[in-house]
Design a protein around this motif. Structure first.
Motif, PDB file in Angstrom:
ATOM      1  N   ILE A   7       0.834  -1.201   0.000  1.00 11.39           N
ATOM      2  CA  ILE A   7       0.000   0.000   0.000  1.00 11.39           C
ATOM      3  C   ILE A   7       0.871   1.253   0.000  1.00 11.39           C
ATOM      4  N   VAL A   8       0.616   2.115  -1.001  1.00  5.43           N
ATOM      5  CA  VAL A   8       1.331   3.374  -1.152  1.00  5.43           C
ATOM      6  C   VAL A   8       0.353   4.521  -0.938  1.00  5.43           C
ATOM      7  N   SER A   9       0.695   5.446  -0.037  1.00  6.60           N
ATOM      8  CA  SER A   9      -0.077   6.674   0.109  1.00  6.60           C
ATOM      9  C   SER A   9       0.509   7.710  -0.844  1.00  6.60           C
ATOM     10  N   PRO A  42      -2.063  -0.511 -10.084  1.00  5.80           N
ATOM     11  CA  PRO A  42      -3.256  -0.502 -10.940  1.00  5.80           C
ATOM     12  C   PRO A  42      -4.534  -0.151 -10.187  1.00  5.80           C
ATOM     13  N   SER A  43      -4.641  -0.574  -8.920  1.00 10.85           N
ATOM     14  CA  SER A  43      -5.840  -0.296  -8.134  1.00 10.85           C
ATOM     15  C   SER A  43      -5.623   0.923  -7.251  1.00 10.85           C
ATOM     16  N   LEU A  44      -6.666   1.771  -7.184  1.00 11.59           N
ATOM     17  CA  LEU A  44      -6.602   3.016  -6.431  1.00 11.59           C
ATOM     18  C   LEU A  44      -7.708   3.037  -5.389  1.00 11.59           C
ATOM     19  N   ALA A  82      -7.648  -4.367 -12.146  1.00 15.89           N
ATOM     20  CA  ALA A  82      -7.567  -3.100 -11.433  1.00 15.89           C
ATOM     21  C   ALA A  82      -8.955  -2.713 -10.934  1.00 15.89           C
ATOM     22  N   TYR A  83      -9.001  -2.066  -9.776  1.00 14.15           N
ATOM     23  CA  TYR A  83     -10.264  -1.585  -9.212  1.00 14.15           C
ATOM     24  C   TYR A  83     -10.103  -0.138  -8.739  1.00 14.15           C
ATOM     25  N   LYS A 152      -2.663  -6.683  -5.688  1.00 17.04           N
ATOM     26  CA  LYS A 152      -1.299  -6.838  -5.146  1.00 17.04           C
ATOM     27  C   LYS A 152      -0.681  -5.517  -4.731  1.00 17.04           C
ATOM     28  N   ARG A 153      -0.991  -4.440  -5.467  1.00 17.26           N
ATOM     29  CA  ARG A 153      -0.476  -3.110  -5.152  1.00 17.26           C
ATOM     30  C   ARG A 153      -1.636  -2.119  -5.180  1.00 17.26           C
TER      31      ARG A 153
END
Length: 240
Positions: A7-9, A42-44, A82-83, A152-153
């Motif tokens: 998880i990236v902020s 890909p997911s935000l 991606a979501y 995954k990310r």
């Protein structure tokens, strides 16, 4: 086996750490989105306040019979690489579509949501994770996101209170911060990470990963988080 996404902020702020949308739009350009692409997430994920501002319908959802679901559930309306993940504790957001910018929507809500809200999501073919009795159980939601939706990310795009909740839960692996060339200075504006009410919560130490000046005067700073021994509230027990 991975139990949650990396998880990236990812945030843009004035140099005094404020993130009001209308303010940062005046002092920044498109570097927020170009750097986001480079993070390979890909997911935000966004919180309710941000989504109200940019993506959701203006009028909130109002239940006819406000009967809470009161049990966990997961609905996989569509499998995707991606979501666009929406955090909406009580199910207040209505959606014009099952997608945001072509990416399937996935709502994370608590068990306080009305049954009618999940019925609406089902009719619109929107995926959901419903978990947590009094508020969203973020650690469990992230496990479901990884293990059932194969995320995954994940990039968490704020605002400050959802960032604070992820930070408090120990769910952030990396901070990607764009410092835009401007100062807010107004009293009472939300900071990058905000809303932690436990005044004994220790400061979270960071390790500098990279610094990159961008063409318009913005500075892109990336940090990874160091781990703290939760039994040591002074922060002296931290490890790399």
């Amino acid at each position: 086996m991975k139990t949650r996404p990396y998880i990236v902020s990812h945030m843009v702020a004035s140099i005094d750490g404020r993130i009001d949308c209308s303010m940062v739009e005046k002092i920044s350009g498109d570097e927020y989105y170009t750097t986001l692409e480079r993070l390979d997430c890909p997911s935000l994920l966004e919180g309710r306040v941000t989504l109200e501002h940019y993506s959701a319908e203006k009028e909130p959802f109002v239940a006819t019979v406000n009967k809470p679901v009161d049990k966990p559930s997961v609905n996989i309306a569509v499998k995707s690489d991606a979501y666009m993940v929406a955090v909406d504790t009580r199910g207040r957001l209505r959606w014009p579509s099952s997608e945001i910018d072509g990416t399937p929507l996935l709502c994370i809500v608590s068990e306080l949501v009305p049954e009618e809200y999940l019925d609406m999501l089902r009719e619109q073919e929107i995926s959901w994770i419903c978990i947590g009795k009094d508020s969203i159980d973020l650690p469990r939601a992230m496990e479901i996101l990884r293990n059932e939706f194969d995320v995954k990310r994940l990039a968490v795009l704020g605002g400050g209170h959802i960032n604070g909740r992820f930070l408090e839960a120990g769910l952030i692996d990396e901070v990607s911060l764009l410092l835009a060339p401007g100062i807010d200075g107004r009293a009472g504006q939300t900071a990058l990470f905000d809303g932690i009410r436990d005044m004994s919560h220790p400061p979270v130490p960071l390790k500098l990963a990279s610094v990159e000046p961008l063409a318009n005067g913005t500075v892109w700073v990336r940090y990874t988080l160091k781990k703290i021994d939760q039994d040591d509230k002074t922060g002296k027990g931290m490890t790399q």
